[in-house]
Write a protein that holds these residues in place. Sequence first.
Motif, PDB file in Angstrom:
ATOM      1  N   GLN A 125      -4.607   4.113   3.563  1.00 44.96           N
ATOM      2  CA  GLN A 125      -6.350   4.002   3.205  1.00 44.96           C
ATOM      3  C   GLN A 125      -6.569   2.328   3.656  1.00 44.96           C
ATOM      4  O   GLN A 125      -7.641   1.830   3.204  1.00 44.96           O
ATOM      5  CB  GLN A 125      -6.327   3.914   1.670  1.00 44.96           C
ATOM      6  CG  GLN A 125      -6.069   5.262   1.074  1.00 44.96           C
ATOM      7  CD  GLN A 125      -7.113   6.372   1.598  1.00 44.96           C
ATOM      8  OE1 GLN A 125      -8.357   6.224   1.650  1.00 44.96           O
ATOM      9  NE2 GLN A 125      -6.794   7.553   1.960  1.00 44.96           N
ATOM     10  N   LEU A 151     -13.411   4.693  -1.737  1.00 44.79           N
ATOM     11  CA  LEU A 151     -12.149   4.954  -2.442  1.00 44.79           C
ATOM     12  C   LEU A 151     -12.748   5.595  -3.926  1.00 44.79           C
ATOM     13  O   LEU A 151     -13.702   5.214  -4.559  1.00 44.79           O
ATOM     14  CB  LEU A 151     -11.349   3.718  -2.668  1.00 44.79           C
ATOM     15  CG  LEU A 151     -10.746   3.365  -1.216  1.00 44.79           C
ATOM     16  CD1 LEU A 151      -9.796   1.980  -1.746  1.00 44.79           C
ATOM     17  CD2 LEU A 151      -9.953   4.327  -0.466  1.00 44.79           C
ATOM     18  N   LEU A 169       0.921  -0.995  -0.073  1.00 47.60           N
ATOM     19  CA  LEU A 169      -0.003  -0.023  -0.096  1.00 47.60           C
ATOM     20  C   LEU A 169       0.864   1.292  -0.044  1.00 47.60           C
ATOM     21  O   LEU A 169       0.527   2.159  -0.683  1.00 47.60           O
ATOM     22  CB  LEU A 169      -1.064  -0.072   1.225  1.00 47.60           C
ATOM     23  CG  LEU A 169      -2.076  -0.922   1.167  1.00 47.60           C
ATOM     24  CD1 LEU A 169      -2.802  -0.909   2.365  1.00 47.60           C
ATOM     25  CD2 LEU A 169      -3.056  -0.382  -0.080  1.00 47.60           C
ATOM     26  N   GLN A 178      -7.737   4.935  -6.957  1.00 47.83           N
ATOM     27  CA  GLN A 178      -7.491   4.377  -5.692  1.00 47.83           C
ATOM     28  C   GLN A 178      -7.774   2.924  -5.995  1.00 47.83           C
ATOM     29  O   GLN A 178      -6.838   2.033  -5.119  1.00 47.83           O
ATOM     30  CB  GLN A 178      -8.013   5.049  -4.431  1.00 47.83           C
ATOM     31  CG  GLN A 178      -7.513   6.354  -4.231  1.00 47.83           C
ATOM     32  CD  GLN A 178      -8.161   7.279  -2.993  1.00 47.83           C
ATOM     33  OE1 GLN A 178      -9.383   7.137  -2.887  1.00 47.83           O
ATOM     34  NE2 GLN A 178      -7.406   7.896  -2.190  1.00 47.83           N
ATOM     35  N   LEU A 192      -1.000   4.450  -0.827  1.00 45.34           N
ATOM     36  CA  LEU A 192      -2.058   4.325  -0.260  1.00 45.34           C
ATOM     37  C   LEU A 192      -2.032   3.796   1.119  1.00 45.34           C
ATOM     38  O   LEU A 192      -3.008   3.326   1.646  1.00 45.34           O
ATOM     39  CB  LEU A 192      -3.172   3.507  -0.854  1.00 45.34           C
ATOM     40  CG  LEU A 192      -3.865   3.744  -2.329  1.00 45.34           C
ATOM     41  CD1 LEU A 192      -4.310   2.724  -2.994  1.00 45.34           C
ATOM     42  CD2 LEU A 192      -4.584   5.149  -2.105  1.00 45.34           C
TER      43      LEU A 192
END
Length: 257
Positions: free
Chosen positions: A144, A152, A136, A156, A141
């Motif tokens: 997230q 998202l 990630l 994303q 990300l």
Amino acid sequence: MTEPIIKFDKVIKRFGDLTVLNELDFEVNPGEKVSIIGPSGSGKSTVLRILMTLVNIDGGMVSVDGEPLWHEKGQDGSLKPASEAHLRAMRMKLGMVFQSFNLFPHMTVLRNITEAPVRVLGLGKKEASMRARELLDLVGLADQADKYPHQLSGGQQQRVGIARALAMRPKILLFDEPTSALDPELVGEVLNVIGGLAEEHDLTMLLVTHEMRFAREISDRVCFFDQGQIREEGTPEELFTDPTEERTREFLKAVID
């Protein structure tokens, strides 16, 4: 001489009366970044679906990493149709990023990435979680992990899809028009991530894409598919600057502004 990591030898694929791949010969070398371009219905995505064992072949031979994909050797050394166990083992060598994300809506981002390594590879949950968080971070990300796909943006979600494919540590990463389902302003963020992977990692990458500029920047080789065969292939410079085939020139003129 290096053995190709992907090899299609006279491969035929039909859907009913329609021949989608017509005795296709096609090779990709280890670490090579190859883009497949061409009109709709030319067989581009079928190549990826065959490699992911989503559709079987009707003739010829496909090899991945030196082993037959849709066949295996019997005790007498002859080739027979692949068992489910053989297909399962071969799938471990490949990861695929789909155009429609294909994330599990009821799972968090983190669990979307850890699910297959835990269930398929037998990784412990702690190790799988550490790997997922590293990936990630790689796709930008890191913050997230605990969100759900619906929270998202499309860009994303696609970056999560890339992280999920990488989590299985594949030798080959396949991309099936990874930006086609995205709003135009989100395309760049996904292409940047794929470009970074191509530069920094020794993965073999096979991309079906309609993003010509991106194919030109990222690829070692570009193959123009038409009517189930490779009509022309070469370096991006050769294919985009000075194509030899009239059909290639027609296609590029239609798709490049």
